[in-house]
Design an enzyme around this catalytic site. Structure first.
Site, mmCIF file in Angstrom:
data_model
loop_
_atom_site.group_PDB
_atom_site.id
_atom_site.type_symbol
_atom_site.label_atom_id
_atom_site.label_comp_id
_atom_site.label_asym_id
_atom_site.label_seq_id
_atom_site.Cartn_x
_atom_site.Cartn_y
_atom_site.Cartn_z
ATOM 1 N N HIS A 4 46.185 -46.199 -40.123
ATOM 2 C CA HIS A 4 45.803 -46.359 -38.708
ATOM 3 C C HIS A 4 46.634 -45.431 -37.805
ATOM 4 O O HIS A 4 47.343 -45.879 -36.892
ATOM 5 C CB HIS A 4 45.966 -47.820 -38.247
ATOM 6 C CG HIS A 4 45.121 -48.147 -37.043
ATOM 7 N ND1 HIS A 4 44.520 -49.361 -36.854
ATOM 8 C CD2 HIS A 4 44.790 -47.399 -35.950
ATOM 9 C CE1 HIS A 4 43.851 -49.356 -35.699
ATOM 10 N NE2 HIS A 4 44.015 -48.183 -35.136
ATOM 11 N N ARG A 41 37.088 -49.320 -36.831
ATOM 12 C CA ARG A 41 37.750 -50.572 -37.185
ATOM 13 C C ARG A 41 37.372 -50.960 -38.616
ATOM 14 O O ARG A 41 36.254 -50.690 -39.061
ATOM 15 C CB ARG A 41 37.321 -51.706 -36.243
ATOM 16 C CG ARG A 41 37.932 -51.632 -34.860
ATOM 17 C CD ARG A 41 39.450 -51.881 -34.854
ATOM 18 N NE ARG A 41 40.017 -51.796 -33.530
ATOM 19 C CZ ARG A 41 40.619 -50.712 -33.012
ATOM 20 N NH1 ARG A 41 40.741 -49.605 -33.728
ATOM 21 N NH2 ARG A 41 41.120 -50.740 -31.797
HETATM 22 P P1 NDP Z 1 33.710 -45.602 -26.086
HETATM 23 O O1 NDP Z 1 33.503 -46.956 -25.535
HETATM 24 O O2 NDP Z 1 34.019 -44.485 -25.156
HETATM 25 O O3 NDP Z 1 32.422 -45.155 -26.930
HETATM 26 C C1 NDP Z 1 31.729 -46.040 -27.757
HETATM 27 C C2 NDP Z 1 30.444 -45.367 -28.227
HETATM 28 O O4 NDP Z 1 29.817 -46.243 -29.179
HETATM 29 C C3 NDP Z 1 29.436 -45.144 -27.093
HETATM 30 O O5 NDP Z 1 28.759 -43.927 -27.281
HETATM 31 C C4 NDP Z 1 28.474 -46.305 -27.268
HETATM 32 O O6 NDP Z 1 27.152 -46.061 -26.801
HETATM 33 C C5 NDP Z 1 28.460 -46.449 -28.781
HETATM 34 N N1 NDP Z 1 28.009 -47.778 -29.178
HETATM 35 C C6 NDP Z 1 28.561 -48.992 -28.906
HETATM 36 N N2 NDP Z 1 27.836 -49.977 -29.423
HETATM 37 C C7 NDP Z 1 26.770 -49.395 -30.030
HETATM 38 C C8 NDP Z 1 25.655 -49.886 -30.737
HETATM 39 N N3 NDP Z 1 25.439 -51.203 -30.919
HETATM 40 N N4 NDP Z 1 24.747 -48.999 -31.210
HETATM 41 C C9 NDP Z 1 24.911 -47.662 -31.009
HETATM 42 N N5 NDP Z 1 25.978 -47.123 -30.364
HETATM 43 C C10 NDP Z 1 26.884 -47.986 -29.872
HETATM 44 O O7 NDP Z 1 34.863 -45.748 -27.185
HETATM 45 P P2 NDP Z 1 35.944 -44.645 -27.641
HETATM 46 O O8 NDP Z 1 35.222 -43.426 -28.048
HETATM 47 O O9 NDP Z 1 37.012 -44.533 -26.623
HETATM 48 O O10 NDP Z 1 36.590 -45.396 -28.919
HETATM 49 C C11 NDP Z 1 35.815 -45.802 -30.021
HETATM 50 C C12 NDP Z 1 36.637 -46.651 -30.975
HETATM 51 O O11 NDP Z 1 37.547 -45.860 -31.700
HETATM 52 C C13 NDP Z 1 37.533 -47.711 -30.335
HETATM 53 O O12 NDP Z 1 36.802 -48.841 -29.943
HETATM 54 C C14 NDP Z 1 38.523 -48.002 -31.443
HETATM 55 O O13 NDP Z 1 38.023 -49.042 -32.247
HETATM 56 C C15 NDP Z 1 38.559 -46.711 -32.248
HETATM 57 N N6 NDP Z 1 39.858 -46.032 -32.167
HETATM 58 C C16 NDP Z 1 40.576 -45.815 -33.319
HETATM 59 C C17 NDP Z 1 41.769 -45.150 -33.293
HETATM 60 C C18 NDP Z 1 42.514 -44.868 -34.548
HETATM 61 O O14 NDP Z 1 43.642 -44.374 -34.484
HETATM 62 N N7 NDP Z 1 41.955 -45.116 -35.697
HETATM 63 C C19 NDP Z 1 42.342 -44.672 -32.035
HETATM 64 C C20 NDP Z 1 41.521 -44.920 -30.893
HETATM 65 C C21 NDP Z 1 40.328 -45.593 -30.963
HETATM 66 P P3 NDP Z 1 26.845 -45.794 -25.241
HETATM 67 O O15 NDP Z 1 27.414 -44.410 -24.982
HETATM 68 O O16 NDP Z 1 25.378 -45.808 -25.140
HETATM 69 O O17 NDP Z 1 27.564 -46.866 -24.482
HETATM 70 C C1 OXD Z 2 42.973 -47.817 -30.447
HETATM 71 C C2 OXD Z 2 43.542 -47.714 -31.769
HETATM 72 O O1 OXD Z 2 42.020 -48.570 -30.258
HETATM 73 O O2 OXD Z 2 44.679 -47.218 -31.905
HETATM 74 O O3 OXD Z 2 43.479 -47.111 -29.544
HETATM 75 O O4 OXD Z 2 42.916 -48.108 -32.752
#
Ligand code: NDP
Ligand code: OXD
Length: 309
Positions: A272, A224
């Site tokens: 994006h 983000r």
């Molecule tokens: P998940 O919820 O599956 O994974 C999030 C990861 O971040 C987990 O490993 C989690 O740790 C870690 N995390 C969260 N908070 C912290 C913290 N404070 N310190 C350390 N690690 C942390 O999310 P996704 O992988 O499905 O998606 C991630 C992000 O990607 C989405 O939220 C979105 O913003 C972005 N996205 C962007 C897209 C684009 O086109 N640009 C498309 C899709 C998504 P733990 O495993 O310990 O819980």
């Molecule tokens: C998502 C994104 O969160 O597109 O799926 O950013």
């Protein structure tokens, strides 16, 4: 009982048609349909207007149309007791990995420099690094981060991961929490951000973090825009500590025309599109959660309100 689609992407009709193909009986409304809002129990949302959910008194579940839920949870007026779900999808994970491999390799193979050289008919060979000599660090080892880690390992990269809770993945050196962030960063040449946006992760890509990375490190932010402190990125690129960045997400989208990122030749910008939800692929899991909501059964891909992701 009805489902409402509230999407700033303007793709409500496409969602409706895919969901109707799965169940023609569904009562689907597209916001701002004003009819009997008290019949709506399920909302499918992307970037909804703030305060909108309080207008649906029977709402039980809000599903993000994507993986992230920050755009839903930022609404301080979210009705209490409503569940929030998100998308987890193989296609979404694979598309994200493909995007990241593309831009990691583009950086290592200097594609931007060669594009410029070609414009000037300039024949100049540049050295390139082999994957086994490059450390890639992934902030966020969830659905998307852990999937790209596998692809990077297959290509021969040294991969490190950072997560909130302790985790184990084959061939990945894992680091947990703020206490281990500095050692995680110490030998990362390419840093990928795949964290959810929460109060703990907002502004994490700042000067404080950049200075811990080795000189010449490259940043890829696909999570983000609010993870990144824009001015700090420019400062660390301009002072030569960072070699550049690839950015898919921005504080304001579309990125304003007068933003300095546009004109910086060390910054690659994509609008994006790293991984875009395939409505056809994801509609079945949305429908399943609608059914489960009605039946009072445990939901798929439920978001923890406490953790914020
Ligand atoms: P998940 O919820 O599956 O994974 C999030 C990861 O971040 C987990 O490993 C989690 O740790 C870690 N995390 C969260 N908070 C912290 C913290 N404070 N310190 C350390 N690690 C942390 O999310 P996704 O992988 O499905 O998606 C991630 C992000 O990607 C989405 O939220 C979105 O913003 C972005 N996205 C962007 C897209 C684009 O086109 N640009 C498309 C899709 C998504 P733990 O495993 O310990 O819980
Ligand atoms: C998502 C994104 O969160 O597109 O799926 O950013």
């Amino acid at each position: 009982m009805a489902l409402v689609i509230i999407s700033s992407k303007g793709n409500g009709l496409e969602w409706k048609s895919q969901l109707k193909q799965l169940d023609s009986e569904l009562d689907i409304r597209i916001y701002p349909d004003e009819r009997n809002r008290d019949e709506v129990t399920f909302a499918l949302a992307w970037n909804p207007p703030l305060g909108i959910f309080s207008k649906f008194p029977s709402l039980k579940c809000i599903s993000s149309t994507g993986a992230g839920v920050d755009h839903i949870l930022k609404d301080a007026g979210l009705p209490t007791g409503v569940s929030v779900t998100r998308v987890v999808d193989e296609r979404l994970s694979q598309d994200m990995s493909n995007y990241l491999i593309t831009y990691v390799m583009a950086h290592l193979r200097s594609t931007e420099v060669y594009n410029k050289q070609q414009q000037n008919r300039n024949w100049q060979q540049l050295e390139y690094q082999l994957p086994e000599n490059v450390g890639v660090g992934i902030l966020g080892m969830g659905e998307l981060g852990s999937n790209v880690a596998k692809s990077l390992i297959d290509l021969g990269f040294e991969v490190k991961g950072w997560s909130r809770s302790a985790k184990v993945f084959d061939s990945v050196s894992m680091y947990t929490g703020n206490e281990e962030l500095e050692s995680f960063l110490s030998d990362v040449n390419i840093l990928i951000c795949l964290l959810p946006l929460t109060d703990e992760t907002r502004n994490i890509l700042s000067g404080e973090l950049f200075k811990t990375l080795p000189k010449g490190a490259y940043i890829i932010n696909v999570a983000r825009g609010e993870h990144l402190v824009d001015a700090d990125l420019l400062e660390y690129i301009n002072n030569g500590h960072l070699s550049g960045a690839c950015l898919d997400v921005f504080r304001k989208e579309p990125l304003p025309k007068d933003h300095p990122f546009w004109l910086n030749d060390k910054i690659t910008i994509t609008p994006h599109v790293a991984s875009v939800t395939s409505i056809a692929d994801v509609a079945p899991q949305i429908l399943e959660n609608y059914r489960r909501t009605m039946a009072g059964e445990p939901l798929l891909n439920l978001v923890s309100m406490e953790k914020g992701y």
